[in-house]
Design a protein around this motif. Structure first.
Motif, short mmCIF file in Angstrom:
data_model
loop_
_atom_site.label_atom_id
_atom_site.label_comp_id
_atom_site.label_asym_id
_atom_site.label_seq_id
_atom_site.Cartn_x
_atom_site.Cartn_y
_atom_site.Cartn_z
N LEU A 130 -2.14 -6.46 -10.07
CA LEU A 130 -0.75 -6.10 -10.25
C LEU A 130 -0.54 -5.47 -11.63
N ARG A 162 -1.84 1.12 -4.81
CA ARG A 162 -0.78 0.27 -5.36
C ARG A 162 0.54 0.62 -4.70
N LEU A 180 7.83 -6.87 -12.25
CA LEU A 180 6.70 -6.37 -11.46
C LEU A 180 6.91 -4.89 -11.20
N LEU A 213 1.82 -3.60 -7.08
CA LEU A 213 0.73 -4.51 -6.78
C LEU A 213 -0.15 -3.93 -5.71
#
Length: 122
Positions: free
Chosen positions: A40, A12, A32, A35
């Motif tokens: 994600l 990630r 966010l 991801l």
């Protein structure tokens, strides 16, 4: 396969971009956190009134707001402040953008190739 094993297979990367989560007529602007080629992680939006039996659409807006990564996702794990999603479907343009983002953030090109092989074999 556990979530821990999934994280090891797909590195990630921390990435900050305007992101929206959609489900039917519902829309959540979300933060966010990171991801990967496989999914994600976002901050849990408030209020969180989603139908957990249905899939979602995640849209990550890149630099110019017209370029984006768009994927159909499924909620894989839920924590008090975070939600983790796995990618079910991504179109070729979005995959190209996501591949480039991950590639730029991984120091090792062999790691990128390994992750692509893992994704294809899944």
């Amino acid at each position: 396969m556990s979530d821990h094993d999934e994280r090891r297979r797909f590195q990630r990367i921390a990435f900050d971009a305007p992101t929206e989560l959609r489900q039917g007529q519902r829309r959540w602007p979300v933060t966010l956190l990171d991801l990967s080629l496989k999914g994600l992680l976002i901050e849990r939006p408030e209020p969180w009134d989603a139908d957990l039996t249905q899939d979602f659409e995640a849209i990550i807006h890149l630099n110019d707001r017209t370029t984006r990564v768009q994927m159909q996702v499924e909620l894989r794990h839920e924590e008090p402040t975070r939600l983790g999603f796995i990618c079910l479907y991504i179109d070729i343009d979005s995959m190209s953008h996501l591949h480039r983002l991950v590639e730029l953030n991984l120091a090792d090109s062999t790691e990128m190739m390994r992750e692509l092989r893992e994704l294809i074999e899944d």
